[in-house]
Design a protein around this motif. Structure first.
Motif, PDB file in Angstrom:
ATOM      1  N   ALA A   1       0.851  -1.197   0.000  1.00 40.10           N
ATOM      2  CA  ALA A   1       0.000   0.000   0.000  1.00 40.10           C
ATOM      3  C   ALA A   1       0.885   1.245   0.000  1.00 40.10           C
ATOM      4  O   ALA A   1       2.054   1.204   0.397  1.00 40.10           O
ATOM      5  N   ALA A   2       0.284   2.349  -0.437  1.00 39.21           N
ATOM      6  CA  ALA A   2       1.015   3.627  -0.455  1.00 39.21           C
ATOM      7  C   ALA A   2       0.953   4.265   0.928  1.00 39.21           C
ATOM      8  O   ALA A   2       0.432   5.373   1.106  1.00 39.21           O
ATOM      9  N   VAL A   3       1.474   3.549   1.908  1.00 38.70           N
ATOM     10  CA  VAL A   3       1.503   4.007   3.299  1.00 38.70           C
ATOM     11  C   VAL A   3       2.860   3.648   3.875  1.00 38.70           C
ATOM     12  O   VAL A   3       3.312   2.512   3.736  1.00 38.70           O
ATOM     13  N   SER A   4       3.507   4.607   4.519  1.00 36.48           N
ATOM     14  CA  SER A   4       4.763   4.319   5.228  1.00 36.48           C
ATOM     15  C   SER A   4       4.464   4.188   6.711  1.00 36.48           C
ATOM     16  O   SER A   4       3.620   4.916   7.241  1.00 36.48           O
ATOM     17  N   THR A   5       5.153   3.271   7.368  1.00 37.02           N
ATOM     18  CA  THR A   5       4.970   3.124   8.815  1.00 37.02           C
ATOM     19  C   THR A   5       6.292   3.312   9.535  1.00 37.02           C
ATOM     20  O   THR A   5       7.336   2.835   9.083  1.00 37.02           O
TER      21      THR A   5
ATOM     22  N   GLN B   1       7.072  -5.197  24.983  1.00 35.85           N
ATOM     23  CA  GLN B   1       7.751  -3.953  24.681  1.00 35.85           C
ATOM     24  C   GLN B   1       6.698  -2.912  24.325  1.00 35.85           C
ATOM     25  O   GLN B   1       5.597  -3.270  23.902  1.00 35.85           O
ATOM     26  N   CYS B   2       7.044  -1.648  24.505  1.00 41.51           N
ATOM     27  CA  CYS B   2       6.151  -0.576  24.096  1.00 41.51           C
ATOM     28  C   CYS B   2       6.598  -0.104  22.721  1.00 41.51           C
ATOM     29  O   CYS B   2       7.774   0.213  22.521  1.00 41.51           O
ATOM     30  N   ARG B   3       5.662  -0.087  21.791  1.00 42.81           N
ATOM     31  CA  ARG B   3       5.976   0.365  20.442  1.00 42.81           C
ATOM     32  C   ARG B   3       5.126   1.601  20.126  1.00 42.81           C
ATOM     33  O   ARG B   3       3.962   1.678  20.537  1.00 42.81           O
ATOM     34  N   LEU B   4       5.730   2.536  19.447  1.00 41.84           N
ATOM     35  CA  LEU B   4       5.004   3.720  18.985  1.00 41.84           C
ATOM     36  C   LEU B   4       4.889   3.604  17.467  1.00 41.84           C
ATOM     37  O   LEU B   4       5.903   3.584  16.760  1.00 41.84           O
ATOM     38  N   LEU B   5       3.652   3.478  17.000  1.00 39.40           N
ATOM     39  CA  LEU B   5       3.418   3.213  15.574  1.00 39.40           C
ATOM     40  C   LEU B   5       2.777   4.423  14.917  1.00 39.40           C
ATOM     41  O   LEU B   5       1.798   4.975  15.435  1.00 39.40           O
ATOM     42  N   ILE B   6       3.324   4.802  13.787  1.00 35.33           N
ATOM     43  CA  ILE B   6       2.857   5.990  13.074  1.00 35.33           C
ATOM     44  C   ILE B   6       2.697   5.623  11.608  1.00 35.33           C
ATOM     45  O   ILE B   6       3.625   5.072  10.998  1.00 35.33           O
ATOM     46  N   ALA B   7       1.523   5.905  11.040  1.00 35.44           N
ATOM     47  CA  ALA B   7       1.271   5.587   9.633  1.00 35.44           C
ATOM     48  C   ALA B   7       1.022   6.882   8.877  1.00 35.44           C
ATOM     49  O   ALA B   7       0.252   7.729   9.338  1.00 35.44           O
ATOM     50  N   ARG B   8       1.651   7.051   7.740  1.00 35.00           N
ATOM     51  CA  ARG B   8       1.527   8.299   6.988  1.00 35.00           C
ATOM     52  C   ARG B   8       1.725   8.065   5.500  1.00 35.00           C
ATOM     53  O   ARG B   8       2.165   7.002   5.067  1.00 35.00           O
ATOM     54  N   GLN B   9       1.461   9.102   4.756  1.00 30.58           N
ATOM     55  CA  GLN B   9       1.681   9.076   3.322  1.00 30.58           C
ATOM     56  C   GLN B   9       3.193   9.039   3.072  1.00 30.58           C
ATOM     57  O   GLN B   9       3.951   9.716   3.778  1.00 30.58           O
ATOM     58  N   PRO B  10       3.654   8.272   2.093  1.00 30.20           N
ATOM     59  CA  PRO B  10       5.101   8.241   1.830  1.00 30.20           C
ATOM     60  C   PRO B  10       5.615   9.624   1.433  1.00 30.20           C
ATOM     61  O   PRO B  10       4.900  10.428   0.837  1.00 30.20           O
ATOM     62  N   THR B  11       6.850   9.866   1.761  1.00 34.96           N
ATOM     63  CA  THR B  11       7.447  11.168   1.454  1.00 34.96           C
ATOM     64  C   THR B  11       8.887  10.960   1.010  1.00 34.96           C
ATOM     65  O   THR B  11       9.498   9.951   1.343  1.00 34.96           O
ATOM     66  N   ALA B  12       9.420  11.943   0.300  1.00 39.21           N
ATOM     67  CA  ALA B  12      10.807  11.838  -0.154  1.00 39.21           C
ATOM     68  C   ALA B  12      11.782  11.960   1.002  1.00 39.21           C
ATOM     69  O   ALA B  12      12.934  11.537   0.904  1.00 39.21           O
ATOM     70  N   GLU B  13      11.324  12.531   2.122  1.00 46.96           N
ATOM     71  CA  GLU B  13      12.245  12.746   3.249  1.00 46.96           C
ATOM     72  C   GLU B  13      12.105  11.689   4.327  1.00 46.96           C
ATOM     73  O   GLU B  13      12.216  11.977   5.500  1.00 46.96           O
ATOM     74  N   GLU B  14      11.885  10.434   3.944  1.00 45.37           N
ATOM     75  CA  GLU B  14      11.602   9.404   4.945  1.00 45.37           C
ATOM     76  C   GLU B  14      12.749   9.223   5.930  1.00 45.37           C
ATOM     77  O   GLU B  14      12.539   9.082   7.122  1.00 45.37           O
ATOM     78  N   ASP B  15      13.968   9.190   5.443  1.00 49.14           N
ATOM     79  CA  ASP B  15      15.081   8.818   6.313  1.00 49.14           C
ATOM     80  C   ASP B  15      15.259   9.778   7.477  1.00 49.14           C
ATOM     81  O   ASP B  15      15.474   9.392   8.594  1.00 49.14           O
TER      82      ASP B  15
ATOM     83  N   ALA C   1      14.006   7.125  23.932  1.00 49.11           N
ATOM     84  CA  ALA C   1      15.449   7.244  23.685  1.00 49.11           C
ATOM     85  C   ALA C   1      16.057   5.938  23.199  1.00 49.11           C
ATOM     86  O   ALA C   1      16.915   5.926  22.325  1.00 49.11           O
ATOM     87  N   LYS C   2      15.605   4.837  23.779  1.00 46.48           N
ATOM     88  CA  LYS C   2      16.244   3.549  23.464  1.00 46.48           C
ATOM     89  C   LYS C   2      15.509   2.769  22.382  1.00 46.48           C
ATOM     90  O   LYS C   2      15.928   1.668  22.038  1.00 46.48           O
ATOM     91  N   SER C   3      14.440   3.308  21.867  1.00 47.99           N
ATOM     92  CA  SER C   3      13.672   2.543  20.868  1.00 47.99           C
ATOM     93  C   SER C   3      14.461   2.437  19.574  1.00 47.99           C
ATOM     94  O   SER C   3      15.183   3.353  19.180  1.00 47.99           O
ATOM     95  N   GLN C   4      14.300   1.292  18.922  1.00 49.86           N
ATOM     96  CA  GLN C   4      14.870   1.094  17.594  1.00 49.86           C
ATOM     97  C   GLN C   4      13.794   1.453  16.590  1.00 49.86           C
ATOM     98  O   GLN C   4      12.672   0.960  16.674  1.00 49.86           O
ATOM     99  N   LEU C   5      14.162   2.302  15.651  1.00 47.83           N
ATOM    100  CA  LEU C   5      13.198   2.726  14.642  1.00 47.83           C
ATOM    101  C   LEU C   5      13.186   1.735  13.491  1.00 47.83           C
ATOM    102  O   LEU C   5      14.226   1.435  12.903  1.00 47.83           O
ATOM    103  N   HIS C   6      12.011   1.249  13.193  1.00 45.26           N
ATOM    104  CA  HIS C   6      11.843   0.335  12.071  1.00 45.26           C
ATOM    105  C   HIS C   6      10.916   1.012  11.071  1.00 45.26           C
ATOM    106  O   HIS C   6       9.711   1.108  11.291  1.00 45.26           O
ATOM    107  N   LEU C   7      11.474   1.497   9.988  1.00 41.58           N
ATOM    108  CA  LEU C   7      10.694   2.200   8.968  1.00 41.58           C
ATOM    109  C   LEU C   7      10.399   1.259   7.811  1.00 41.58           C
ATOM    110  O   LEU C   7      11.303   0.638   7.262  1.00 41.58           O
ATOM    111  N   ILE C   8       9.149   1.136   7.465  1.00 43.35           N
ATOM    112  CA  ILE C   8       8.780   0.396   6.249  1.00 43.35           C
ATOM    113  C   ILE C   8       8.149   1.411   5.306  1.00 43.35           C
ATOM    114  O   ILE C   8       7.037   1.905   5.560  1.00 43.35           O
ATOM    115  N   PRO C   9       8.837   1.773   4.242  1.00 48.35           N
ATOM    116  CA  PRO C   9       8.257   2.769   3.335  1.00 48.35           C
ATOM    117  C   PRO C   9       7.097   2.181   2.544  1.00 48.35           C
ATOM    118  O   PRO C   9       6.996   0.966   2.361  1.00 48.35           O
ATOM    119  N   GLY C  10       6.230   3.092   2.060  1.00 51.10           N
ATOM    120  CA  GLY C  10       5.107   2.645   1.247  1.00 51.10           C
ATOM    121  C   GLY C  10       5.458   2.675  -0.222  1.00 51.10           C
ATOM    122  O   GLY C  10       6.464   3.246  -0.626  1.00 51.10           O
TER     123      GLY C  10
END
Lengths: 348, 400
Positions: free
Chosen positions: A163-167, A226-240, A338-347
């Motif tokens: 899907a065209a969604v980045s998480t 574990q506590c996870r913070l999940l954010i879903a958004r439209q893909p963007t060129a500035e993901e990193d 502070a200690k969370s590992q970011l796991h980005l899955i682009p859309g």
């Protein structure tokens, strides 16, 4: 195994299993979670004995027919999942090399009485459900097994959503499920991501327009949660770069929390734990958080005992939640961020 | 920093088996009271003893404010802005007390739902009253919210995308989906939104539905006091939606497939029969969805799935009438369960009863149950045929 376990048993073929398990309108389900198999069956109350027979068959005498295995192996690779499900469980599993013999070995290792909890919920007299299960299953003794030699192939991960969604998934450190750790993390998860006045909603969505959907999730791990913070958004060129901007913004907000933020989180925690309100950070059941349904309440009763050795006691947990100080809350939430590992899955 | 791949480890996974023996019986005739005020606003209260929560729901009918190409999405945008409250801190004030609220904009109504402890019902009603006050927004507020809604549109589920397209195919501009058109919303002004709010809050468009463990008379009194202040005015009218048109739609931004049956308003008994057929068909698949919102207007009932791209259509096209008839008992049971399941909780009860009242309908959930109970197998077979490919909207998603 989760797909084929419930298809047919020694006593009931595929059609009978479906017919009987649909009597209440919903087929039997088997969901593989990070730390357990959850198998659910709904039946009309008067069919208690039949329900127990179906349960017994699935636990002790599943057929694992070649046709079912082949069908599952053919379908599963093409089964689509939502972006949210992919974010929560970002594994891409392969099924080509799985044999019936391997499934059976795994079944024999895992499906043993000492590993299994059966919960019966419904309009019964105290003890009636337990007696019905005992009448059928009290003689369950699984044979001794030899250590299982298993070649573990690391699962590949979803690298891009279809899907065209980045998480963006900030995965906090694991914590053990002793009472005080859970209470602090539950309150922190609520303050961070539950409700419109949570940090995620105010900062990620309202202040920065970075997303529409953002939640906190207390997610099971092998040894705890574990506590996870999940954010879903439209893909963007500035993901990193965006993920670290989000982290910094969340951390800054946590540092600014006042007593009112703790009060709000505690008030919502009360509604979640005691009243079964429609939001919850307890993502224990799969793609959705646990609800106040009979099914989820029954599951939680068994699950908590498995994880902690204690009964699920929301009253006691709420009491501990209410005892968390503002400093403790900020420290716990701050550490998660502070200690969370970011796991980005682009859309796409 | 990216996370390293973690190995999949085998360990003794416990198994939980839940056997649920569900008795979905309605509570014994819980008392309820519907009060129509002199200004035509409606207050509905239902006592559900033993419930842990109360639900206070405010409905604004879309009579007179239905979606049009030039206002497409204004109601949804208004909902977003209204929910902030007059001082833009409504959420903080309510959540501090554990009161949680959400808003939804559908074709026929907007709904705001407050979930609270039973003793907080007066506070929740007062909060609902705040939403009746004229909004105070600037163009900057609107511009900001359109950006948020751009994100909302981006993450819409595949089921929502199918629904939007199916409605467009069946009803054209008369079936505009309530999410809206971002380009149109970007042109909204504060005056536009205030005009919509004024029309929407005409008392004949307003229903307050409350359910939970409550004192019916006391709660009704509070509701009457609130809604009684609304000034009666020209009641909005909507023309009847045209008859739907069958067709086919293919989407490249969704995955899955299904069918949408064209149905009449909820007062027509065959609509409930079609719902029964949809639920029975969906139960043949592991993760199928059924989408239906009761309406007095012509509409759609969708059945589909988003985990596979074929199956439902194939099954429908292959079923004989006797195979369909074999699903009749299950369809009847599932449809009853669909209605009764909603009535078994304060939120579901307030939603179903409140939404039907907001449609200006004398229809009650009990009438829906009666239509289901009186359904014969021949009615069920005829209803299932409404999903035939030449009579329905076929939707397919081909996203790779």
């Amino acid at each position: 195994m989760a797909e084929t376990l419930i298809k047919a048993t020694a006593d009931f073929n595929v059609n009978r299993m479906r017919e009987y398990s649909m009597m209440a309108g919903r087929p039997m389900r088997c969901t593989l979670l990070p730390d357990c198999f959850r198998i659910e069956l709904e039946m009309p109350p008067q069919e208690l004995k039949l329900g127990v027979s179906l349960i017994d068959g699935v636990l002790r005498h599943p057929r694992f027919e070649d046709e079912s295995i082949a069908d599952a192996a053919a379908r599963l690779p093409f089964k689509a999942r939502s972006y949210w499900a992919e974010a929560l469980l970002p594994w891409k599993l392969t099924y080509e090399k799985i044999t019936r013999a391997e499934i059976l070995k795994l079944y024999e290792k895992l499906f043993r009485p000492e590993n299994t909890t059966v919960v019966v919920a419904g309009p019964f007299k105290q003890g009636e459900g337990a007696q019905a299960v005992d009448d059928v299953m009290s003689d369950w003794n699984a044979p001794r097994i030899y250590p299982l030699r298993y070649v573990v192939h690391p699962a590949s991960e979803v690298v891009r959503h279809s899907a065209a969604v980045s998480t963006y998934d900030f995965q906090g450190p694991d914590f053990k499920l002793d009472d005080t750790s859970f209470a602090r993390n539950f309150l922190a998860a609520t303050a961070l991501g539950m409700g419109k006045s949570s940090t995620l909603h105010r900062i990620i969505r309202e202040a920065n327009n970075w997303s529409y959907r953002q939640e906190s999730a207390l997610f099971p791990t092998a040894d705890g949660m574990q506590c996870r913070l999940l954010i879903a958004r439209q893909p963007t060129a500035e993901e990193d770069g965006l993920g670290e901007k989000m982290r910094a913004a969340i951390a800054a907000d946590v540092a600014s929390w006042k007593e009112g933020d703790k009060t709000r989180a505690a008030a919502l925690a009360d509604m979640i734990l005691m009243r079964g309100i429609q939001i919850s950070p307890l993502y224990i059941g799969g793609e959705w958080p646990l609800t106040d349904s009979q099914s989820d309440r029954a599951f939680m009763a068994a699950y908590w005992r498995m994880k902690t050795g204690k009964p699920w006691n929301p009253v006691e947990i709420l009491s501990l939640v209410e005892g968390v100080t503002l400093d403790d809350l900020k420290a716990t939430a701050g550490e998660i961020v502070a200690k969370s590992q970011l796991h980005l899955i682009p859309g796409s | 920093m990216a996370r390293a791949v973690r190995s999949f480890s085998v360990r003794a996974f416990p198994a939980f088996l839940l056997a649920l023996f569900s008795a979905l019986a309605l509570s014994q005739d819980s008392p309820r009271l519907r009060t129509t005020l002199p200004n035509h606003a409606v207050v509905f209260a239902e006592n559900i003893p033993g419930a842990k929560l109360a639900s206070v729901q405010l409905f604004f009918s879309s009579r007179g404010t239905s979606e049009s190409p030039t206002t497409h999405g204004f109601r949804h945008l208004l909902e977003h802005l209204m929910l902030k409250g007059t001082k833009k801190d409504l959420d903080a004030r309510l959540e501090e007390k554990g009161i949680y609220f959400v808003g939804r904009t559908l074709r026929d109504f907007m709904e705001i739902e407050f979930t609270c402890k039973p003793e907080q019902i007066p506070e929740a009603i007062a909060a609902a009253g705040e939403l009746l006050q004229p909004i105070n927004v600037t163009q900057a507020d609107i511009d900001h919210e359109v950006l948020v809604m751009k994100q909302e549109l981006a993450i819409q589920s595949d089921a929502n995308r199918f629904s939007r397209s199916a409605w467009g195919t069946a009803y054209g501009e008369e079936g505009l989906e309530p999410f809206g058109d971002l380009a149109v919303m970007a042109n909204a002004t504060p005056d536009n939104l205030q005009a919509i709010q004024t029309a929407m809050t005409k008392p004949s468009n307003v229903v307050l539905a409350i359910a939970g463990p409550l004192n019916i008379d006391a709660v009704t009194k509070i509701g009457k006091k609130l809604l009684g202040t609304l000034e009666a005015g020209g009641d909005g009218e909507d023309s009847a939606r045209k008859e739907g048109t069958a067709g086919r739609v293919e989407l490249d931004d969704a995955f899955g497939e299904g069918r949408a049956a064209i149905v009449e308003g909820v007062r027509t008994t065959s609509t409930m029969h079609t719902l029964a057929a949809a639920l029975a068909l969906a139960s043949e698949f592991d993760d199928a969805f059924v989408t239906y919102t009761p309406s007095v207007q012509n509409g759609l009932i969708l059945v589909g799935h988003t985990d596979e791209s074929s199956g439902i259509g194939l099954k429908l096209d292959a079923m004989t009438d006797s195979e369909i008839a074999a699903l009749y008992p299950r369809g009847k049971m599932l449809a009853r369960r669909w209605v009764l399941g909603q009535l078994s909780s304060p939120a579901g009860d307030a939603y179903l009863r409140g939404s039907l009242l907001s449609l200006g309908s004398t229809m009650r959930p009990e009438d829906m149950i009666e239509a289901i109970d009186n359904m014969k197998w021949q009615d069920f077979v005829a209803a299932m045929h409404r999903f035939d490919k030449l009579k329905s909207v076929v939707f397919v998603g081909v996203r790779p």
